[in-house]
Design a protein around this motif. Structure first.
Motif, mmCIF file in Angstrom:
data_model
loop_
_atom_site.group_PDB
_atom_site.id
_atom_site.type_symbol
_atom_site.label_atom_id
_atom_site.label_comp_id
_atom_site.label_asym_id
_atom_site.label_seq_id
_atom_site.Cartn_x
_atom_site.Cartn_y
_atom_site.Cartn_z
ATOM 1 N N MET A 33 12.500 -4.383 0.673
ATOM 2 C CA MET A 33 13.822 -3.779 0.457
ATOM 3 C C MET A 33 14.525 -4.406 -0.748
ATOM 4 O O MET A 33 15.128 -3.704 -1.552
ATOM 5 C CB MET A 33 14.689 -3.931 1.708
ATOM 6 C CG MET A 33 14.268 -3.049 2.864
ATOM 7 S SD MET A 33 14.356 -1.285 2.523
ATOM 8 C CE MET A 33 16.106 -1.067 2.340
ATOM 9 N N TYR A 65 13.025 0.130 -0.844
ATOM 10 C CA TYR A 65 12.471 0.847 0.301
ATOM 11 C C TYR A 65 11.422 -0.032 0.962
ATOM 12 O O TYR A 65 10.940 -0.988 0.357
ATOM 13 C CB TYR A 65 11.862 2.198 -0.094
ATOM 14 C CG TYR A 65 10.782 2.100 -1.139
ATOM 15 C CD1 TYR A 65 9.455 1.880 -0.777
ATOM 16 C CD2 TYR A 65 11.074 2.229 -2.486
ATOM 17 C CE1 TYR A 65 8.458 1.780 -1.725
ATOM 18 C CE2 TYR A 65 10.079 2.135 -3.442
ATOM 19 C CZ TYR A 65 8.776 1.913 -3.067
ATOM 20 O OH TYR A 65 7.788 1.815 -4.002
ATOM 21 N N TYR A 84 8.431 1.159 3.179
ATOM 22 C CA TYR A 84 7.542 2.025 3.937
ATOM 23 C C TYR A 84 6.626 1.173 4.805
ATOM 24 O O TYR A 84 6.206 0.093 4.380
ATOM 25 C CB TYR A 84 6.699 2.899 3.011
ATOM 26 C CG TYR A 84 7.522 3.839 2.159
ATOM 27 C CD1 TYR A 84 8.409 4.736 2.745
ATOM 28 C CD2 TYR A 84 7.413 3.831 0.782
ATOM 29 C CE1 TYR A 84 9.167 5.598 1.964
ATOM 30 C CE2 TYR A 84 8.167 4.686 -0.001
ATOM 31 C CZ TYR A 84 9.040 5.566 0.591
ATOM 32 O OH TYR A 84 9.792 6.415 -0.176
#
Length: 72
Positions: A42, A47, A49
């Protein structure tokens, strides 16, 4: 928006890594590596995933195993 698939995906990552590193690392260490991998992903990419988190956590766990083996 339903967050359930993401939660299930991280549960699956944790299960896979706990099985893979059983006898090498305690479950709590695996969980901490997953949390650290999530946080790091992050921070760096914005992000996290599940597949990315799994790869990062696996590398962390592999390095920890090498270090532990060297200390024996």
């Amino acid at each position: 928006m339903d967050q359930r698939p993401e939660i299930d995906a991280y549960t699956q990552v944790e299960t896979v890594l706990k099985v893979e590193f059983a006898g090498v690392h305690p479950a709590a260490t695996v969980a901490r590596c997953i949390e650290a991998a999530h946080h790091g992903a992050m921070e760096v990419t914005g992000y996290a995933y599940p597949g990315l988190v799994e790869r990062i956590a696996r590398k962390h766990l592999q390095v920890l195993a090498v270090v532990a083996a060297e200390q024996e």
